[in-house]
Design an enzyme around this catalytic site. Structure first.
Site, PDB file in Angstrom:
ATOM      1  N   SER A 136       7.915  -7.128   4.903  1.00 35.27           N
ATOM      2  CA  SER A 136       6.836  -6.701   4.009  1.00 35.27           C
ATOM      3  C   SER A 136       5.727  -6.126   4.868  1.00 35.27           C
ATOM      4  O   SER A 136       5.626  -6.437   6.062  1.00 35.27           O
ATOM      5  CB  SER A 136       6.303  -7.905   3.212  1.00 35.27           C
ATOM      6  OG  SER A 136       5.091  -7.596   2.555  1.00 35.27           O
ATOM      7  N   TYR A 149       2.780 -16.684   3.165  1.00 35.41           N
ATOM      8  CA  TYR A 149       3.786 -15.662   2.862  1.00 35.41           C
ATOM      9  C   TYR A 149       3.898 -14.667   4.014  1.00 35.41           C
ATOM     10  O   TYR A 149       5.011 -14.296   4.420  1.00 35.41           O
ATOM     11  CB  TYR A 149       3.421 -14.949   1.565  1.00 35.41           C
ATOM     12  CG  TYR A 149       4.312 -13.775   1.252  1.00 35.41           C
ATOM     13  CD1 TYR A 149       5.630 -13.970   0.862  1.00 35.41           C
ATOM     14  CD2 TYR A 149       3.836 -12.471   1.369  1.00 35.41           C
ATOM     15  CE1 TYR A 149       6.456 -12.896   0.585  1.00 35.41           C
ATOM     16  CE2 TYR A 149       4.652 -11.393   1.094  1.00 35.41           C
ATOM     17  CZ  TYR A 149       5.962 -11.603   0.703  1.00 35.41           C
ATOM     18  OH  TYR A 149       6.780 -10.531   0.442  1.00 35.41           O
TER      19      TYR A 149
END
Length: 277
Positions: A136, A149
């Site tokens: 990501s 995350y």
């Protein structure tokens, strides 16, 4: 690599995973698509001879090995693996519970490792294959509410780059893909986790960030169909990148972060160099 590739896609029943399945089939490839609920796949896909839906739970190694065995029984090989399964965890670094953090690492990191361990011996024997791991932009750029995350995705990014160096001479290519915002249900309650329900963060910036992500849901700039097409193009490359950023937002955030890192490194260069004799 054979003309018709066999894909193994995790978390494939929706979002980027499902669009990757469709793009690969459209390109003439065959697909093994995994999900906790295979019945969720559209009926028109489940009727196809070039598509196999398999139940798989991450990071259960027995479940993963069973899915890989079914893939081999049906198609005889695995050429492209897309480790897409994962979920976001929003909340402050201090306030997220150990249980929530461990679970996020279990799925986002340990799941990737478990799938790799199951498929890499096959690719080594083939002396061919491509592992595509979903990282990501959060692997490179973080902020309030995304610390944990981001840590999981940074781990995926580093694992992927190390594996790319380790496996290159065996004919195996590895790419960590780092998308920016994509219009999926990634921020829906079904795909995202956070602090305990009703809990209010002590950190104002975290509260504002979570509210911002809620407003961003389904309004991101990235199109999941175009992500699937990009994966197919990536899979056709003889020398793919070890990391690929997708989306103008991801590119902009990365460039800003790199400038910040370079500026700080230059500003504190004297202190950095002071420990070297």
């Amino acid at each position: 690599m054979p003309e018709s590739r066999v894909w193994f896609v995790t978390g494939a029943s929706k979002g980027i995973g499902l669009e990757t399945v469709r793009a690969a089939l459209l390109a003439g490839d065959r697909v093994v698509a995994t999900s906790r609920r295979p019945a969720d796949f559209p009926e028109e896909l489940r009727r196809r001879d070039d598509f196999l839906a398999v139940e798989m739970t991450i990071p259960d190694s027995n479940s993963i090995q069973n899915a890989v065995d079914q893939a081999l029984d049906r198609f005889g090989r695995i050429d492209v693996v897309v480790n897409n399964a994962g979920y976001s965890l929003l909340g402050s670094v201090e306030e997220l519970t150990d249980e929530a953090v461990r679970r996020n690492f279990d799925v986002n990191v340990m799941g990737v490792l478990a799938v790799q361990r199951a498929v890499l011996p096959i690719m080594r024997e083939q002396r061919d294959g491509h592992v595509i791991n979903l990282a990501s932009i959060s692997a490179s750029v973080t902020g309030p509410a995304t610390g944990i995350y981001s840590a999981t995705k940074a781990a995926v990014l580093m694992i992927s780059e190390a594996l790319a160096a380790e496996a290159a001479e065996l004919g195996i290519r590895v790419t960590a893909v780092c998308p920016g915002g994509v219009r999926t249900d990634f921020l829906d309650p079904s795909s995202s986790r956070g602090a305990e329900e009703g809990a209010q963060s002590a950190y104002p910036r975290v509260r504002r960030a979570v509210a911002g992500y809620t407003g961003l849901n389904h309004n991101q700039s990235g199109d999941p169909r175009l992500v699937g097409k990009a994966f197919v193009e990536l899979s056709r490359m003889d020398s793919p990148p070890s990391r690929l950023y997708l989306g103008t937002d991801a590119l902009g955030a990365l460039q800003s972060k790199l400038s910040q890192v370079i500026d700080e490194a230059n500003r504190y260069a004297r202190l950095s160099a002071s420990i070297s004799e």
